[in-house]
Motif scaffolding. Structure first.
Motif, short mmCIF file in Angstrom:
data_model
loop_
_atom_site.label_atom_id
_atom_site.label_comp_id
_atom_site.label_asym_id
_atom_site.label_seq_id
_atom_site.Cartn_x
_atom_site.Cartn_y
_atom_site.Cartn_z
N HIS A 195 0.84 -1.20 0.00
CA HIS A 195 0.00 0.00 0.00
C HIS A 195 0.88 1.24 0.00
CE1 HIS A 195 -3.28 -2.68 1.37
NE2 HIS A 195 -2.38 -3.17 2.19
N ARG A 252 -1.80 -10.10 5.94
CA ARG A 252 -2.97 -10.40 6.77
C ARG A 252 -3.05 -11.89 6.97
NH1 ARG A 252 -7.04 -13.02 6.37
NH2 ARG A 252 -6.75 -13.30 4.13
N ASP A 277 -7.51 -6.56 13.93
CA ASP A 277 -8.78 -5.88 13.67
C ASP A 277 -9.93 -6.50 14.46
OD1 ASP A 277 -9.71 -8.14 12.28
OD2 ASP A 277 -9.33 -7.29 10.30
N GLN A 313 -4.16 2.61 5.80
CA GLN A 313 -4.05 1.65 4.72
C GLN A 313 -4.29 0.19 5.11
OE1 GLN A 313 -3.63 2.31 1.44
NE2 GLN A 313 -3.76 4.48 1.93
N ASP A 353 -8.85 -1.99 6.49
CA ASP A 353 -10.13 -1.43 6.02
C ASP A 353 -10.90 -0.68 7.10
OD1 ASP A 353 -9.79 -2.46 3.41
OD2 ASP A 353 -10.56 -4.42 4.05
N GLY A 354 -10.18 0.08 7.91
CA GLY A 354 -10.84 0.87 8.94
C GLY A 354 -11.31 0.08 10.14
N GLN A 355 -10.92 -1.19 10.26
CA GLN A 355 -11.40 -2.05 11.34
C GLN A 355 -10.34 -2.34 12.40
OE1 GLN A 355 -14.77 -3.24 11.43
NE2 GLN A 355 -14.83 -1.63 9.89
#
Length: 263
Positions: A50, A62, A195, A221, A224-226
């Motif tokens: 990213h 991940r 997350d 990045q 996903d905002g979690q």
């Protein structure tokens, strides 16, 4: 006694036969229809690169907590046979950060200096996966014996420095209190974060950046905002990553602990 003409009986029988046939056909269609395609499962591990808006490039893996193995090594991560990234801090082969699996340090015995049992010198942030509770926590601890888990035979814990993703105003002071090195200098950086769905991310920035720039890029990045929380790991030339043929060797130095993917 009055009788009905046979034709009415035949018509009733025919109607019943038709109804039975239609019902049978409907059930055949329902039961014989192919099942709907289930949503595809996420791969056990996923590697991505990213570019953050502040110019920091992040390489992230991940994966699932049960796919993490903590290892004692004495080489560059890119020279090992396993995929993963560098782990916690070290000095002359001694591990200065907690690195424990199922209450066993990765190098030596519980209580041994430099074994991975201690965050040496002071309490520091430690990411703990509690397998029985199925939860991550960041616990500030001096040694593995202080960590709170439901079953000491089923957990892993990786030490570093608290990243404080839920503490926008106090994270830097906490990191300084945990003696994070060169927080305001531009260096290569590494981290581990998780997350809300218990995915864990191993992150390396080959771009020299400050601790704040790295933390900001990770929040923007990764996940996903979690994202919930995580740690800074050892950095600078120790920031190393290996995923198949994708290699980040840092400054090619040896490190003494890594966070490996089991598969």
């Amino acid at each position: 006694m009055r009788t009905f003409p046979p034709v009415r009986s035949k018509a009733a029988s025919l109607l019943i036969y038709v109804l039975v046939a239609i019902t049978s056909f409907i059930w055949t269609v329902i039961l014989g229809a192919p099942p709907k395609n289930p949503a595809p499962a996420l791969p056990v591990s996923e590697y991505s690169v990213h570019q953050a808006s502040n110019g920091v490039t992040l390489h992230s893996i991940r994966t699932l907590p049960q796919n993490i193995g903590l290892r004692a090594i004495a080489s560059n991560v890119t020279d090992t046979l396993e995929n993963g990234i560098n782990g916690g801090f070290f000095w002359q082969g001694y591990l200065l950060s907690i690195a424990v699996m199922n209450d066993r340090p990765v190098k030596g015995q519980p209580g041994d200096y430099g074994s991975g049992w201690y965050n040496i010198d002071r309490k520091r942030g430690t990411l703990v996966w509690d397998e029985k509770a199925q939860t991550f926590t960041v616990q500030v601890a001096r040694h593995a014996g202080e960590l709170k888990v439901m079953d000491r035979g089923h957990y892993w814990a990786q030490g570093g420095v608290s990243m404080g993703l839920a503490n926008p105003d106090g994270w830097a002071a906490q990191a300084v209190a945990e003696e994070m090195p060169v927080i305001d200098e531009k260096r290569m950086r590494s981290g581990i974060v998780y997350d809300r769905n218990n995915n864990v991310y191993l992150v390396v920035a080959p771009t020299p950046c400050t601790g704040e720039q790295f933390r900001t890029a990770v929040q923007e990045q990764v996940g996903d905002g979690q994202l919930v929380d995580g740690l800074f790991l050892d950095g600078d030339g120790s920031s190393q990553l290996k995923v198949a043929d994708d290699l980040l060797p840092g400054d090619h130095r040896e490190v003494y602990q890594m966070i490996a993917l089991l598969k």
